[in-house]
Design an enzyme around this catalytic site. Structure first.
Site, PDB file in Angstrom:
ATOM      1  CD  GLN A  48      14.818  -7.185  -1.216  1.00 17.61           C
ATOM      2  OE1 GLN A  48      14.691  -8.265  -0.647  1.00 17.61           O
ATOM      3  NE2 GLN A  48      13.807  -6.600  -1.853  1.00 17.61           N
ATOM      4  CE1 TYR A  78       6.780 -18.617  -6.937  1.00 19.99           C
ATOM      5  CE2 TYR A  78       6.325 -16.533  -8.029  1.00 19.99           C
ATOM      6  CZ  TYR A  78       6.425 -17.278  -6.880  1.00 19.99           C
ATOM      7  OH  TYR A  78       6.159 -16.695  -5.670  1.00 19.99           O
ATOM      8  CG  ASP A 154       5.384  -4.518   5.922  1.00 17.83           C
ATOM      9  OD1 ASP A 154       5.418  -5.573   5.246  1.00 17.83           O
ATOM     10  OD2 ASP A 154       5.350  -4.514   7.161  1.00 17.83           O
ATOM     11  N   GLY A 155       3.638  -5.197   3.013  1.00 19.50           N
ATOM     12  CA  GLY A 155       2.396  -5.926   2.784  1.00 19.50           C
ATOM     13  C   GLY A 155       1.642  -6.249   4.060  1.00 19.50           C
ATOM     14  CG  ASP A 173       5.587 -13.226  -6.481  1.00 20.84           C
ATOM     15  OD1 ASP A 173       6.347 -14.140  -6.126  1.00 20.84           O
ATOM     16  OD2 ASP A 173       5.808 -12.505  -7.468  1.00 20.84           O
ATOM     17  CB  SER A 174       6.677 -13.494  -0.170  1.00 19.60           C
ATOM     18  OG  SER A 174       6.792 -14.872   0.098  1.00 19.60           O
ATOM     19  CB  SER A 175      11.861 -12.827  -1.114  1.00 17.47           C
ATOM     20  OG  SER A 175      11.383 -11.614  -0.558  1.00 17.47           O
TER      21      SER A 175
HETATM   22  N1  SAM Z   1       7.837 -13.119  -8.898  1.00 17.85           N
HETATM   23  C1  SAM Z   1       8.991 -13.777  -8.586  1.00 17.85           C
HETATM   24  C2  SAM Z   1       9.210 -15.076  -9.331  1.00 17.85           C
HETATM   25  O1  SAM Z   1       8.969 -15.151 -10.510  1.00 17.85           O
HETATM   26  O2  SAM Z   1       9.674 -16.001  -8.736  1.00 17.85           O
HETATM   27  C3  SAM Z   1       9.791 -13.715  -7.373  1.00 17.85           C
HETATM   28  C4  SAM Z   1       9.503 -13.116  -6.065  1.00 17.85           C
HETATM   29  S1  SAM Z   1       9.304 -11.372  -5.929  1.00 17.85           S
HETATM   30  C5  SAM Z   1      10.645 -10.597  -6.706  1.00 17.85           C
HETATM   31  C6  SAM Z   1       9.365 -11.211  -4.179  1.00 17.85           C
HETATM   32  C7  SAM Z   1       9.161  -9.784  -3.714  1.00 17.85           C
HETATM   33  O3  SAM Z   1       8.577  -9.745  -2.403  1.00 17.85           O
HETATM   34  C8  SAM Z   1      10.445  -8.971  -3.636  1.00 17.85           C
HETATM   35  O4  SAM Z   1      10.420  -7.978  -4.604  1.00 17.85           O
HETATM   36  C9  SAM Z   1      10.442  -8.397  -2.212  1.00 17.85           C
HETATM   37  O5  SAM Z   1      10.922  -7.071  -2.150  1.00 17.85           O
HETATM   38  C10 SAM Z   1       8.959  -8.489  -1.849  1.00 17.85           C
HETATM   39  N2  SAM Z   1       8.694  -8.462  -0.423  1.00 17.85           N
HETATM   40  C11 SAM Z   1       9.400  -9.046   0.560  1.00 17.85           C
HETATM   41  N3  SAM Z   1       8.878  -8.772   1.762  1.00 17.85           N
HETATM   42  C12 SAM Z   1       7.786  -7.975   1.548  1.00 17.85           C
HETATM   43  C13 SAM Z   1       6.825  -7.356   2.407  1.00 17.85           C
HETATM   44  N4  SAM Z   1       6.888  -7.498   3.734  1.00 17.85           N
HETATM   45  N5  SAM Z   1       5.839  -6.622   1.837  1.00 17.85           N
HETATM   46  C14 SAM Z   1       5.772  -6.479   0.483  1.00 17.85           C
HETATM   47  N6  SAM Z   1       6.659  -7.028  -0.368  1.00 17.85           N
HETATM   48  C15 SAM Z   1       7.655  -7.775   0.154  1.00 17.85           C
END
Ligand code: SAM
Length: 305
Positions: A48, A78, A154-155, A173-175
């Site tokens: 990304q 959050y 990857d989770g 805690d995902s996007s």
């Molecule tokens: N903690 C945060 C908040 O305060 O709102 C926001 C979300 S956090 C930065 C979301 C994370 O999920 C991102 O860093 C992203 O790279 C990760 N992510 C997305 N898809 C993923 C996957 N398949 N496995 C592991 N991590 C993933």
């Protein structure tokens, strides 16, 4: 006629000079904007676009693919809720898994629980981790806790390999479900979480907004009702910089010792906090209980699933 506006890949506004505007097909027809004081970082990882900017009213802001992930001012609303809703609902959580959450904020919150012995985190994007350590030390402080083990990957794959019944709690805690997090909203992923939890274990996952994504929420709820035989609940919190100003969580438990999420039994002992994190800013047990009360329209849609 219709005006089509396109920002650059990081969301720097094409219409308001010097502002960030959050434009996405996930919330058509609206775009929350923040004034940019200074862009501090722009990069492109394997997964990304990553940007950090200094805003004039919310502190530093982390943006992935043009979507705000957190700001220094409101991250507490959050991180504290997604963590303490599950962990304050069960006695003595010991093993906790965090999926995503590369900024470290959920780790910081999990570490407040002195019963916890092991914290695993699986974040897909190393750039998010590095950028958080550089620009958000009060959030990335979570990595400094001795109980944390970081897995970069990857989770979805990580969870498949977890032995059955390993964790007391899994926090996702995902996007948003466009991009690398898509599978984190699908049924097989929820099945792996249920398998990875002990009987009476708990899951809390980011579950979008009742104003914008009721159809996504209804699908998640329908899946969870089939998979989590203990209980299935939707809770929510306010986050001013998220689209629509709120975000929800799916809070579920597996079959086993009953978990009554609406009545937290495991309060945080602030005197016992084992690291240098700041005191709680947002979470308390009244808010915990209140988070499960829904507006009538949402209650109707979610309750009928
Ligand atoms: N903690 C945060 C908040 O305060 O709102 C926001 C979300 S956090 C930065 C979301 C994370 O999920 C991102 O860093 C992203 O790279 C990760 N992510 C997305 N898809 C993923 C996957 N398949 N496995 C592991 N991590 C993933």
């Amino acid at each position: 006629g219709a005006v089509s506006v396109s920002n650059d890949a990081n969301g720097i506004s094409a219409v308001i000079p010097g502002w960030f505007s959050e434009i996405s097909p996930m919330w058509p027809g609206e775009a929350h904007s923040l004034k940019v004081e200074k862009i501090l970082f722009q990069g492109k990882s394997d997964y990304q676009n990553v940007m950090v900017f200094q805003s004039s009213t919310y502190g530093k802001v982390l943006v992935l693919d043009g979507v705000i992930q957190l700001t220094e001012r409101d991250e507490c609303a959050y991180q504290e809720m997604i963590t303490h809703l599950p962990l304050c609902s069960i006695p003595n959580p010991k093993k906790v898994l965090v999926i995503g959450g590369g900024d470290g904020g959920v780790l910081r919150e999990v570490a407040r629980h002195s019963s916890v012995e092991k914290i695993d985190i699986c974040e897909i994007d190393k750039m998010v981790i590095d950028v958080s350590k550089q620009f958000f030390p009060d959030i990335a402080v979570g990595y400094e806790d001795k109980r944390v083990t970081l897995h970069v990957g990857d989770g979805v794959a990580f969870l498949k390999a977890v032995p059955e019944g390993t964790y007391d709690a899994v926090i996702v805690d995902s996007s948003d479900p466009i991009g690398p997090a898509q599978e984190l909203f699908e049924r097989p992923f929820f099945e792996s979480i249920a398998r990875a939890l002990r009987p009476g274990g708990v899951m809390c996952t980011q579950a979008e907004s009742i104003w914008l994504h009721m159809h996504i929420i209804e699908d998640i709820v329908a899946n969870c009702r089939q998979i989590f035989k203990g209980s299935v609940n939707y809770a929510w919190t306010t986050v001013p910089t998220y689209p629509s100003g709120m975000i929800g969580f799916m809070v579920c438990s597996t079959e086993g010792p009953a978990v009554d999420f609406k009545h937290p039994i495991n309060p945080i002992d602030e005197n016992d906090t084992q690291h240098s994190a700041r005191p709680l800013k947002f979470y308390n047990s009244e808010l915990h209980t209140a988070a499960f009360c829904l507006p009538s329209f949402a209650k109707k849609a979610i309750g009928s699933k």
